[in-house]
Design a protein around this motif. Structure first.
Motif, PDB file in Angstrom:
ATOM      1  N   TYR A 153      10.726  14.840   6.948  1.00 22.12           N
ATOM      2  CA  TYR A 153      10.427  16.035   7.737  1.00 22.12           C
ATOM      3  C   TYR A 153       9.665  15.774   9.043  1.00 22.12           C
ATOM      4  O   TYR A 153       9.806  16.536   9.993  1.00 22.12           O
ATOM      5  CB  TYR A 153       9.615  17.024   6.898  1.00 22.12           C
ATOM      6  CG  TYR A 153      10.399  17.666   5.782  1.00 22.12           C
ATOM      7  CD1 TYR A 153      11.444  18.548   6.059  1.00 22.12           C
ATOM      8  CD2 TYR A 153      10.106  17.394   4.449  1.00 22.12           C
ATOM      9  CE1 TYR A 153      12.163  19.150   5.037  1.00 22.12           C
ATOM     10  CE2 TYR A 153      10.822  17.997   3.420  1.00 22.12           C
ATOM     11  CZ  TYR A 153      11.848  18.870   3.722  1.00 22.12           C
ATOM     12  OH  TYR A 153      12.564  19.467   2.713  1.00 22.12           O
ATOM     13  N   PHE A 154       8.825  14.731   9.087  1.00 20.11           N
ATOM     14  CA  PHE A 154       7.994  14.514  10.265  1.00 20.11           C
ATOM     15  C   PHE A 154       8.647  13.537  11.238  1.00 20.11           C
ATOM     16  O   PHE A 154       9.481  12.709  10.857  1.00 20.11           O
ATOM     17  CB  PHE A 154       6.616  13.975   9.869  1.00 20.11           C
ATOM     18  CG  PHE A 154       5.723  15.003   9.227  1.00 20.11           C
ATOM     19  CD1 PHE A 154       5.732  16.320   9.649  1.00 20.11           C
ATOM     20  CD2 PHE A 154       4.869  14.650   8.193  1.00 20.11           C
ATOM     21  CE1 PHE A 154       4.913  17.270   9.063  1.00 20.11           C
ATOM     22  CE2 PHE A 154       4.043  15.588   7.594  1.00 20.11           C
ATOM     23  CZ  PHE A 154       4.068  16.900   8.033  1.00 20.11           C
ATOM     24  N   ILE A 175       5.023  10.412  -1.252  1.00 25.33           N
ATOM     25  CA  ILE A 175       4.578  11.045  -0.006  1.00 25.33           C
ATOM     26  C   ILE A 175       5.326  10.447   1.177  1.00 25.33           C
ATOM     27  O   ILE A 175       5.745  11.166   2.095  1.00 25.33           O
ATOM     28  CB  ILE A 175       3.059  10.867   0.177  1.00 25.33           C
ATOM     29  CG1 ILE A 175       2.308  11.562  -0.954  1.00 25.33           C
ATOM     30  CG2 ILE A 175       2.605  11.402   1.530  1.00 25.33           C
ATOM     31  CD1 ILE A 175       0.812  11.342  -0.929  1.00 25.33           C
ATOM     32  N   ASN A 176       5.517   9.136   1.155  1.00 20.86           N
ATOM     33  CA  ASN A 176       6.216   8.465   2.248  1.00 20.86           C
ATOM     34  C   ASN A 176       7.641   8.990   2.398  1.00 20.86           C
ATOM     35  O   ASN A 176       8.111   9.251   3.513  1.00 20.86           O
ATOM     36  CB  ASN A 176       6.234   6.957   2.000  1.00 20.86           C
ATOM     37  CG  ASN A 176       6.814   6.183   3.158  1.00 20.86           C
ATOM     38  OD1 ASN A 176       6.531   6.467   4.321  1.00 20.86           O
ATOM     39  ND2 ASN A 176       7.645   5.199   2.858  1.00 20.86           N
ATOM     40  N   ALA A 177       8.335   9.164   1.278  1.00 19.03           N
ATOM     41  CA  ALA A 177       9.704   9.687   1.332  1.00 19.03           C
ATOM     42  C   ALA A 177       9.723  11.097   1.912  1.00 19.03           C
ATOM     43  O   ALA A 177      10.619  11.458   2.689  1.00 19.03           O
ATOM     44  CB  ALA A 177      10.314   9.681  -0.066  1.00 19.03           C
ATOM     45  N   VAL A 226       0.828  -1.205   0.000  1.00 21.81           N
ATOM     46  CA  VAL A 226       0.000   0.000   0.000  1.00 21.81           C
ATOM     47  C   VAL A 226       0.861   1.253   0.000  1.00 21.81           C
ATOM     48  O   VAL A 226       0.694   2.150  -0.835  1.00 21.81           O
ATOM     49  CB  VAL A 226      -0.952   0.008   1.217  1.00 21.81           C
ATOM     50  CG1 VAL A 226      -1.731   1.320   1.277  1.00 21.81           C
ATOM     51  CG2 VAL A 226      -1.908  -1.175   1.151  1.00 21.81           C
ATOM     52  N   VAL A 227       1.791   1.331   0.942  1.00 17.73           N
ATOM     53  CA  VAL A 227       2.604   2.542   1.078  1.00 17.73           C
ATOM     54  C   VAL A 227       3.516   2.733  -0.127  1.00 17.73           C
ATOM     55  O   VAL A 227       3.605   3.833  -0.690  1.00 17.73           O
ATOM     56  CB  VAL A 227       3.433   2.497   2.378  1.00 17.73           C
ATOM     57  CG1 VAL A 227       4.361   3.704   2.463  1.00 17.73           C
ATOM     58  CG2 VAL A 227       2.512   2.454   3.595  1.00 17.73           C
ATOM     59  N   ILE A 273       4.533  10.475  14.069  1.00 15.68           N
ATOM     60  CA  ILE A 273       3.565  11.039  13.136  1.00 15.68           C
ATOM     61  C   ILE A 273       3.559  10.243  11.834  1.00 15.68           C
ATOM     62  O   ILE A 273       2.500   9.972  11.257  1.00 15.68           O
ATOM     63  CB  ILE A 273       3.875  12.523  12.867  1.00 15.68           C
ATOM     64  CG1 ILE A 273       3.767  13.332  14.164  1.00 15.68           C
ATOM     65  CG2 ILE A 273       2.931  13.082  11.814  1.00 15.68           C
ATOM     66  CD1 ILE A 273       2.417  13.238  14.840  1.00 15.68           C
ATOM     67  N   VAL A 274       4.734   9.837  11.381  1.00 13.88           N
ATOM     68  CA  VAL A 274       4.825   9.015  10.169  1.00 13.88           C
ATOM     69  C   VAL A 274       4.049   7.712  10.356  1.00 13.88           C
ATOM     70  O   VAL A 274       3.324   7.259   9.459  1.00 13.88           O
ATOM     71  CB  VAL A 274       6.298   8.716   9.821  1.00 13.88           C
ATOM     72  CG1 VAL A 274       6.390   7.687   8.691  1.00 13.88           C
ATOM     73  CG2 VAL A 274       7.018  10.000   9.424  1.00 13.88           C
ATOM     74  N   GLU A 275       4.166   7.126  11.533  1.00  9.00           N
ATOM     75  CA  GLU A 275       3.448   5.881  11.820  1.00  9.00           C
ATOM     76  C   GLU A 275       1.936   6.085  11.743  1.00  9.00           C
ATOM     77  O   GLU A 275       1.206   5.252  11.190  1.00  9.00           O
ATOM     78  CB  GLU A 275       3.832   5.370  13.205  1.00  9.00           C
ATOM     79  CG  GLU A 275       3.156   4.065  13.590  1.00  9.00           C
ATOM     80  CD  GLU A 275       3.544   3.589  14.977  1.00  9.00           C
ATOM     81  OE1 GLU A 275       2.994   2.565  15.420  1.00  9.00           O
ATOM     82  OE2 GLU A 275       4.399   4.243  15.619  1.00  9.00           O
ATOM     83  N   GLU A 276       1.457   7.202  12.293  1.00  6.92           N
ATOM     84  CA  GLU A 276       0.024   7.482  12.251  1.00  6.92           C
ATOM     85  C   GLU A 276      -0.454   7.714  10.815  1.00  6.92           C
ATOM     86  O   GLU A 276      -1.553   7.293  10.438  1.00  6.92           O
ATOM     87  CB  GLU A 276      -0.304   8.705  13.116  1.00  6.92           C
ATOM     88  CG  GLU A 276      -0.109   8.492  14.609  1.00  6.92           C
ATOM     89  CD  GLU A 276      -0.965   7.348  15.141  1.00  6.92           C
ATOM     90  OE1 GLU A 276      -2.147   7.248  14.740  1.00  6.92           O
ATOM     91  OE2 GLU A 276      -0.456   6.541  15.937  1.00  6.92           O
TER      92      GLU A 276
END
Length: 238
Positions: free
Chosen positions: A51-52, A44-46, A36-37, A56-59
């Motif tokens: 930056y986050f 977007i994931n990269a 999915v990711v 937050i990335v996990e959420e």
């Protein structure tokens, strides 16, 4: 006084049940699905990992992975003007044999506001598109997303308002509609890593990102125009 105590006790029990459900749900679903990711949201994931903060990335990953559980349908303005049964549908969804839910936050995928109330609070001229996002598992469960000409959006789940995280419904809409885009500053700057504040101007100038390299190229070609029109809702919101 007794009635107040009983009411508070009832609310605490509901909150405890809801918390337990969410914890169970998160443990029962494999959120970090590479398919999915990596296949839908790799760009977007990269960007968010750069930056986050990791939490937050996990959420955000959770919302990305849950997006596959929904389907999208575009609504016309005429349809929305005639749409007056979302509250009734939500109440019917419980079923006659289930206990009445007084707090809609106790139900995971309830809309936290209604479409008509949302439309009444914004200027009709600023609206770009309106979409209905429906759950495959529960067809009677749905949300509405309103996108605006300036690049922002509102979903009736209000996750972006209540938790400051882009919701699963919006990620689903990104897969469906190549014109629906992601930008870092759709979310508050307080989610940024500490060292990212040294590059805040660079972050503001990051391009809008779609779900494919084709979308990204098109966005970069029109980058100047889109940045002029885009006023991020949470920019400089600490």
């Amino acid at each position: 006084m007794t009635e107040v105590v009983e009411f508070l006790d009832s609310q605490m029990q509901k909150e405890e049940i809801n918390t337990s459900f969410v914890e169970w749900k998160y443990k029962s679903i494999t959120y970090h699905q590479p398919f999915v990711v990596n296949n839908f949201f790799s760009d977007i994931n990269a960007l968010i990992k750069r930056y986050f903060s990791p939490n937050i990335v996990e959420e955000i990953h959770k919302q990305m992975c849950e997006s596959v559980l929904y389907k999208c349908e575009k609504m016309s303005l005429e349809d929305t003007n005639n749409f007056d049964n979302d509250q009734m549908d939500q109440e019917d969804e419980l079923g006659s044999d289930q206990e009445e839910v007084n707090n809609i936050k106790d139900h995971y995928d309830y809309h936290q506001t209604y479409l008509k109330a949302l439309l009444d609070s914004v200027s009709g001229k600023s609206i770009k598109e309106i979409w209905q996002i429906t759950s495959y598992m529960i067809p009677s469960s749905y949300q509405h997303i309103v996108t605006f000409e300036d690049g922002i959006h509102i979903c009736t789940c209000l996750l972006l308002v209540s938790h400051k995280i882009v919701c699963r419904h919006y990620f689903k809409l990104m897969v469906k509609n190549s014109n629906v885009l992601f930008h870092l500053l759709l979310m508050p700057t307080r989610w940024l890593q500490d060292d990212a504040w040294n590059h805040i101007d660079t972050i503001f100038n990051e391009p809008f990102i779609g779900t494919s390299s084709k979308n990204l190229k098109q966005i970069q070609d029109n980058n100047t125009v889109q940045q002029v029109n885009f006023i991020p809702m949470h920019y400089d919101n600490i």
